[in-house]
Design a protein around this motif. Sequence first.
Motif, PDB file in Angstrom:
ATOM      1  N   ASN A 241       0.811  -4.874   6.751  1.00 23.44           N
ATOM      2  CA  ASN A 241       0.723  -4.679   5.300  1.00 23.44           C
ATOM      3  C   ASN A 241      -0.213  -5.714   4.658  1.00 23.44           C
ATOM      4  O   ASN A 241      -1.026  -5.386   3.789  1.00 23.44           O
ATOM      5  N   LYS A 242      -0.094  -6.948   5.120  1.00 23.84           N
ATOM      6  CA  LYS A 242      -0.915  -8.036   4.573  1.00 23.84           C
ATOM      7  C   LYS A 242      -2.400  -7.800   4.852  1.00 23.84           C
ATOM      8  O   LYS A 242      -3.250  -7.935   3.958  1.00 23.84           O
ATOM      9  N   MET A 243      -2.745  -7.452   6.091  1.00 28.62           N
ATOM     10  CA  MET A 243      -4.140  -7.226   6.468  1.00 28.62           C
ATOM     11  C   MET A 243      -4.708  -5.980   5.792  1.00 28.62           C
ATOM     12  O   MET A 243      -5.878  -5.961   5.379  1.00 28.62           O
ATOM     13  N   PHE A 244      -3.886  -4.948   5.659  1.00 22.39           N
ATOM     14  CA  PHE A 244      -4.333  -3.712   5.019  1.00 22.39           C
ATOM     15  C   PHE A 244      -4.662  -3.975   3.551  1.00 22.39           C
ATOM     16  O   PHE A 244      -5.712  -3.551   3.046  1.00 22.39           O
ATOM     17  N   LYS A 245      -3.786  -4.699   2.868  1.00 16.39           N
ATOM     18  CA  LYS A 245      -4.009  -4.988   1.442  1.00 16.39           C
ATOM     19  C   LYS A 245      -5.222  -5.886   1.252  1.00 16.39           C
ATOM     20  O   LYS A 245      -5.973  -5.748   0.277  1.00 16.39           O
ATOM     21  N   LYS A 246      -5.437  -6.802   2.175  1.00 15.58           N
ATOM     22  CA  LYS A 246      -6.600  -7.693   2.101  1.00 15.58           C
ATOM     23  C   LYS A 246      -7.905  -6.901   2.183  1.00 15.58           C
ATOM     24  O   LYS A 246      -8.879  -7.214   1.505  1.00 15.58           O
ATOM     25  N   LYS A 247      -7.912  -5.838   2.986  1.00 16.66           N
ATOM     26  CA  LYS A 247      -9.128  -5.036   3.168  1.00 16.66           C
ATOM     27  C   LYS A 247      -9.296  -3.990   2.067  1.00 16.66           C
ATOM     28  O   LYS A 247     -10.411  -3.768   1.573  1.00 16.66           O
ATOM     29  N   TYR A 248      -8.194  -3.312   1.683  1.00 17.48           N
ATOM     30  CA  TYR A 248      -8.304  -2.163   0.776  1.00 17.48           C
ATOM     31  C   TYR A 248      -7.751  -2.419  -0.628  1.00 17.48           C
ATOM     32  O   TYR A 248      -7.787  -1.512  -1.475  1.00 17.48           O
ATOM     33  N   TYR A 249      -7.217  -3.619  -0.869  1.00 16.66           N
ATOM     34  CA  TYR A 249      -6.694  -4.021  -2.184  1.00 16.66           C
ATOM     35  C   TYR A 249      -5.438  -3.264  -2.606  1.00 16.66           C
ATOM     36  O   TYR A 249      -4.941  -3.463  -3.708  1.00 16.66           O
ATOM     37  N   TYR A 250      -4.953  -2.386  -1.781  1.00 21.24           N
ATOM     38  CA  TYR A 250      -3.692  -1.687  -1.991  1.00 21.24           C
ATOM     39  C   TYR A 250      -2.830  -1.898  -0.752  1.00 21.24           C
ATOM     40  O   TYR A 250      -3.351  -2.005   0.366  1.00 21.24           O
ATOM     41  N   SER A 251      -1.520  -1.898  -0.930  1.00 25.95           N
ATOM     42  CA  SER A 251      -0.639  -1.886   0.238  1.00 25.95           C
ATOM     43  C   SER A 251      -0.710  -0.493   0.852  1.00 25.95           C
ATOM     44  O   SER A 251      -1.147   0.466   0.189  1.00 25.95           O
ATOM     45  N   PRO A 252      -0.304  -0.324   2.116  1.00 26.73           N
ATOM     46  CA  PRO A 252      -0.305   1.018   2.716  1.00 26.73           C
ATOM     47  C   PRO A 252       0.490   2.037   1.891  1.00 26.73           C
ATOM     48  O   PRO A 252       0.054   3.184   1.724  1.00 26.73           O
TER      49      PRO A 252
END
Length: 263
Positions: A241-252
Amino acid sequence: MHQRIPLNISSLIYISKTEINKNYKATLHSHPNLEILYIIDGDGFIETTNKKIPVKKEDLVFINPNSNHQETSNKHLSFFAIGLNKMEIFSKEKFTKKIITKNDSNFYYLYETIYNEALSKKEKYDLIINNCLDNILIYLERNMNLLINTSSNSESDLISNIKYVIDNNFSLNIKLKDIASRFSTSVSSISHQFKKETNMTIIEYKLNKQLEEAYNLINVSNMTISQIAYSVGFNNQSYFNKMFKKKYYYSPKQMRLSTRNIK
Protein backbone atom coordinates in the motif's frame (compact mmCIF):
# COMPACT_ATOMS: atom_id res chain seq x y z
CA MET A 1 35.09 -34.13 -37.17
CA HIS A 2 33.97 -30.53 -36.90
CA GLN A 3 32.81 -28.29 -39.75
CA ARG A 4 31.66 -24.76 -39.12
CA ILE A 5 30.11 -22.53 -41.81
CA PRO A 6 30.07 -18.77 -41.06
CA LEU A 7 26.82 -16.97 -41.90
CA ASN A 8 25.36 -13.49 -41.52
CA ILE A 9 21.64 -14.02 -41.95
CA SER A 10 19.43 -12.19 -39.47
CA SER A 11 20.73 -13.22 -36.02
CA LEU A 12 22.31 -16.42 -37.37
CA ILE A 13 26.11 -16.19 -37.41
CA TYR A 14 27.07 -19.83 -38.09
CA ILE A 15 25.95 -23.42 -38.37
CA SER A 16 28.25 -26.33 -37.61
CA LYS A 17 28.20 -30.11 -37.72
CA THR A 18 30.28 -32.06 -35.22
CA GLU A 19 30.98 -35.70 -34.43
CA ILE A 20 32.56 -36.53 -31.08
CA ASN A 21 34.41 -39.88 -31.12
CA LYS A 22 37.79 -41.38 -30.30
CA ASN A 23 39.38 -39.30 -33.07
CA TYR A 24 37.83 -35.95 -32.14
CA LYS A 25 37.12 -34.62 -28.65
CA ALA A 26 35.92 -31.16 -27.68
CA THR A 27 37.69 -29.06 -25.05
CA LEU A 28 36.14 -26.80 -22.41
CA HIS A 29 35.07 -23.58 -24.14
CA SER A 30 32.41 -20.87 -24.27
CA HIS A 31 30.83 -18.61 -26.90
CA PRO A 32 29.88 -14.91 -26.73
CA ASN A 33 26.64 -15.90 -28.47
CA LEU A 34 23.69 -18.24 -27.85
CA GLU A 35 24.24 -21.72 -29.31
CA ILE A 36 21.46 -24.24 -29.93
CA LEU A 37 22.55 -27.84 -30.52
CA TYR A 38 20.43 -30.54 -32.11
CA ILE A 39 21.65 -34.07 -31.36
CA ILE A 40 21.59 -36.05 -34.61
CA ASP A 41 22.73 -39.40 -33.26
CA GLY A 42 24.40 -41.09 -30.30
CA ASP A 43 24.50 -40.02 -26.69
CA GLY A 44 26.84 -38.25 -24.32
CA PHE A 45 27.09 -35.28 -22.02
CA ILE A 46 27.33 -31.51 -21.96
CA GLU A 47 29.88 -30.97 -19.22
CA THR A 48 30.29 -27.71 -17.32
CA THR A 49 32.77 -26.90 -14.58
CA ASN A 50 30.50 -28.49 -11.97
CA LYS A 51 27.87 -30.54 -13.80
CA LYS A 52 27.31 -33.30 -16.39
CA ILE A 53 24.10 -32.97 -18.39
CA PRO A 54 23.13 -36.14 -20.29
CA VAL A 55 22.05 -35.72 -23.93
CA LYS A 56 20.74 -38.17 -26.52
CA LYS A 57 19.38 -38.37 -30.06
CA GLU A 58 16.75 -35.70 -30.88
CA ASP A 59 17.65 -33.53 -27.87
CA LEU A 60 17.89 -29.79 -28.23
CA VAL A 61 20.52 -28.11 -26.05
CA PHE A 62 20.43 -24.37 -25.41
CA ILE A 63 23.82 -23.00 -24.35
CA ASN A 64 23.56 -19.35 -23.39
CA PRO A 65 26.40 -16.84 -23.96
CA ASN A 66 29.58 -17.14 -21.88
CA SER A 67 28.66 -20.58 -20.47
CA ASN A 68 31.73 -22.81 -20.14
CA HIS A 69 31.00 -26.29 -21.50
CA GLN A 70 32.30 -29.22 -23.52
CA GLU A 71 30.56 -31.99 -25.42
CA THR A 72 31.71 -35.51 -24.45
CA SER A 73 30.75 -39.09 -25.25
CA ASN A 74 31.96 -42.55 -24.28
CA LYS A 75 31.02 -43.83 -27.76
CA HIS A 76 29.92 -41.25 -30.32
CA LEU A 77 27.84 -38.11 -30.42
CA SER A 78 26.94 -36.12 -33.54
CA PHE A 79 25.10 -32.83 -33.60
CA PHE A 80 24.27 -29.67 -35.49
CA ALA A 81 24.83 -26.31 -33.78
CA ILE A 82 23.56 -22.88 -34.75
CA GLY A 83 25.07 -19.68 -33.33
CA LEU A 84 22.70 -16.77 -32.70
CA ASN A 85 23.89 -13.25 -31.99
CA LYS A 86 22.32 -10.84 -29.45
CA MET A 87 19.95 -13.46 -28.11
CA GLU A 88 19.32 -15.39 -24.88
CA ILE A 89 16.88 -18.17 -24.03
CA PHE A 90 15.31 -18.49 -20.60
CA SER A 91 13.44 -21.35 -18.99
CA LYS A 92 10.07 -20.23 -17.60
CA GLU A 93 10.55 -22.71 -14.75
CA LYS A 94 13.95 -21.34 -13.65
CA PHE A 95 15.52 -18.26 -15.21
CA THR A 96 18.95 -18.99 -13.67
CA LYS A 97 19.57 -22.00 -15.96
CA LYS A 98 22.40 -21.30 -18.41
CA ILE A 99 22.14 -24.64 -20.22
CA ILE A 100 18.69 -26.05 -21.01
CA THR A 101 17.77 -29.36 -22.65
CA LYS A 102 14.53 -30.37 -24.40
CA ASN A 103 13.62 -33.35 -26.60
CA ASP A 104 11.84 -33.01 -29.93
CA SER A 105 12.18 -34.83 -33.25
CA ASN A 106 10.70 -31.97 -35.33
CA PHE A 107 13.94 -30.03 -35.73
CA TYR A 108 16.13 -32.37 -37.77
CA TYR A 109 14.72 -31.27 -41.14
CA LEU A 110 15.12 -27.56 -40.30
CA TYR A 111 18.72 -27.93 -39.11
CA GLU A 112 19.64 -30.15 -42.05
CA THR A 113 18.11 -27.66 -44.49
CA ILE A 114 20.05 -24.76 -42.97
CA TYR A 115 23.28 -26.79 -43.10
CA ASN A 116 22.83 -27.96 -46.71
CA GLU A 117 21.78 -24.50 -47.93
CA ALA A 118 24.78 -22.95 -46.17
CA LEU A 119 27.06 -25.47 -47.90
CA SER A 120 25.61 -25.04 -51.39
CA LYS A 121 24.81 -21.30 -51.28
CA LYS A 122 22.46 -21.68 -54.22
CA GLU A 123 20.22 -18.85 -55.39
CA LYS A 124 18.10 -17.40 -52.55
CA TYR A 125 19.69 -19.75 -50.02
CA ASP A 126 19.60 -16.93 -47.46
CA LEU A 127 15.80 -16.66 -47.71
CA ILE A 128 15.39 -20.39 -47.15
CA ILE A 129 17.75 -20.32 -44.16
CA ASN A 130 15.99 -17.29 -42.65
CA ASN A 131 12.62 -19.04 -43.03
CA CYS A 132 13.95 -22.16 -41.26
CA LEU A 133 15.36 -20.02 -38.44
CA ASP A 134 12.03 -18.22 -37.97
CA ASN A 135 10.26 -21.58 -37.77
CA ILE A 136 12.70 -22.82 -35.13
CA LEU A 137 12.32 -19.73 -32.91
CA ILE A 138 8.53 -19.57 -33.22
CA TYR A 139 8.20 -23.27 -32.37
CA LEU A 140 10.49 -22.91 -29.35
CA GLU A 141 8.49 -20.06 -27.84
CA ARG A 142 5.11 -21.62 -28.57
CA ASN A 143 5.67 -25.23 -27.57
CA MET A 144 8.63 -25.46 -25.19
CA ASN A 145 7.85 -23.11 -22.30
CA LEU A 146 10.85 -20.96 -23.22
CA LEU A 147 11.34 -17.21 -23.39
CA ILE A 148 13.54 -15.75 -26.12
CA ASN A 149 15.01 -12.29 -25.73
CA THR A 150 16.55 -10.34 -28.59
CA SER A 151 18.64 -7.41 -27.40
CA SER A 152 17.69 -3.93 -28.57
CA ASN A 153 20.19 -1.61 -30.20
CA SER A 154 19.63 1.18 -27.67
CA GLU A 155 21.14 -0.62 -24.68
CA SER A 156 23.73 -3.26 -23.93
CA ASP A 157 22.93 -6.95 -24.27
CA LEU A 158 23.42 -7.44 -20.53
CA ILE A 159 20.93 -4.75 -19.49
CA SER A 160 18.40 -5.89 -22.08
CA ASN A 161 18.60 -9.43 -20.73
CA ILE A 162 18.35 -8.34 -17.08
CA LYS A 163 15.21 -6.38 -17.93
CA TYR A 164 13.81 -9.36 -19.77
CA VAL A 165 14.38 -11.63 -16.76
CA ILE A 166 12.65 -9.16 -14.44
CA ASP A 167 9.77 -8.47 -16.84
CA ASN A 168 8.96 -12.18 -16.87
CA ASN A 169 9.71 -12.99 -13.21
CA PHE A 170 8.88 -9.84 -11.23
CA SER A 171 6.46 -11.69 -8.92
CA LEU A 172 9.27 -13.97 -7.71
CA ASN A 173 11.80 -13.28 -4.98
CA ILE A 174 14.64 -12.60 -7.43
CA LYS A 175 18.01 -12.09 -5.80
CA LEU A 176 20.74 -9.95 -7.32
CA LYS A 177 23.25 -12.76 -6.84
CA ASP A 178 21.05 -15.09 -8.95
CA ILE A 179 20.90 -12.55 -11.78
CA ALA A 180 24.65 -11.99 -11.59
CA SER A 181 25.34 -15.73 -11.62
CA ARG A 182 23.03 -16.26 -14.60
CA PHE A 183 25.03 -13.77 -16.66
CA SER A 184 28.45 -14.87 -15.36
CA THR A 185 29.27 -11.55 -13.71
CA SER A 186 29.29 -9.91 -10.27
CA VAL A 187 26.54 -8.17 -8.31
CA SER A 188 28.54 -4.93 -8.21
CA SER A 189 29.10 -5.04 -11.99
CA ILE A 190 25.45 -5.56 -12.96
CA SER A 191 24.28 -3.01 -10.37
CA HIS A 192 26.67 -0.35 -11.62
CA GLN A 193 25.96 -0.94 -15.32
CA PHE A 194 22.18 -1.10 -14.82
CA LYS A 195 22.17 2.18 -12.90
CA LYS A 196 24.42 3.80 -15.49
CA GLU A 197 22.24 2.81 -18.46
CA THR A 198 18.75 3.14 -16.94
CA ASN A 199 19.23 5.77 -14.21
CA MET A 200 17.56 3.42 -11.71
CA THR A 201 18.61 0.42 -9.65
CA ILE A 202 17.60 -3.15 -10.47
CA ILE A 203 15.43 -3.20 -7.32
CA GLU A 204 13.68 0.01 -8.40
CA TYR A 205 13.06 -1.41 -11.87
CA LYS A 206 11.55 -4.60 -10.41
CA LEU A 207 9.38 -2.61 -8.00
CA ASN A 208 8.05 -0.47 -10.87
CA LYS A 209 7.09 -3.60 -12.80
CA GLN A 210 5.27 -5.01 -9.76
CA LEU A 211 3.35 -1.79 -9.19
CA GLU A 212 2.46 -1.39 -12.87
CA GLU A 213 0.99 -4.89 -12.94
CA ALA A 214 -0.87 -4.21 -9.69
CA TYR A 215 -2.32 -1.03 -11.23
CA ASN A 216 -3.57 -3.02 -14.23
CA LEU A 217 -5.14 -5.70 -12.03
CA ILE A 218 -6.89 -3.11 -9.87
CA ASN A 219 -8.46 -1.66 -13.00
CA VAL A 220 -9.42 -4.82 -14.90
CA SER A 221 -9.87 -7.62 -12.34
CA ASN A 222 -12.19 -8.48 -9.48
CA MET A 223 -9.33 -9.72 -7.29
CA THR A 224 -9.14 -8.32 -3.77
CA ILE A 225 -6.35 -5.87 -2.96
CA SER A 226 -4.60 -8.49 -0.83
CA GLN A 227 -4.83 -11.03 -3.68
CA ILE A 228 -3.36 -8.50 -6.09
CA ALA A 229 -0.52 -7.65 -3.72
CA TYR A 230 0.36 -11.32 -3.35
CA SER A 231 0.07 -12.07 -7.08
CA VAL A 232 2.64 -9.40 -7.99
CA GLY A 233 5.10 -10.54 -5.33
CA PHE A 234 4.37 -8.57 -2.15
CA ASN A 235 4.17 -10.57 1.09
CA ASN A 236 3.46 -7.48 3.19
CA GLN A 237 0.28 -5.63 2.27
CA SER A 238 1.18 -2.54 4.31
CA TYR A 239 4.41 -2.17 2.35
CA PHE A 240 2.50 -2.74 -0.90
CA ASN A 241 0.00 0.00 0.00
CA LYS A 242 2.82 2.39 0.91
CA MET A 243 4.77 1.81 -2.34
CA PHE A 244 1.63 1.98 -4.48
CA LYS A 245 0.57 5.31 -2.97
CA LYS A 246 4.09 6.69 -3.38
CA LYS A 247 3.97 5.93 -7.13
CA TYR A 248 0.31 6.70 -7.96
CA TYR A 249 -0.65 9.18 -5.17
CA TYR A 250 -3.67 7.03 -4.32
CA SER A 251 -3.89 3.96 -2.13
CA PRO A 252 -4.87 0.75 -3.99
CA LYS A 253 -8.37 0.97 -2.51
CA GLN A 254 -8.76 4.65 -3.50
CA MET A 255 -7.50 3.85 -7.00
CA ARG A 256 -10.10 1.11 -7.44
CA LEU A 257 -12.93 3.36 -6.21
CA SER A 258 -11.85 6.24 -8.47
CA THR A 259 -11.58 4.12 -11.62
CA ARG A 260 -14.94 2.45 -10.98
CA ASN A 261 -16.64 5.81 -10.37
CA ILE A 262 -15.30 7.00 -13.73
CA LYS A 263 -16.76 3.95 -15.44
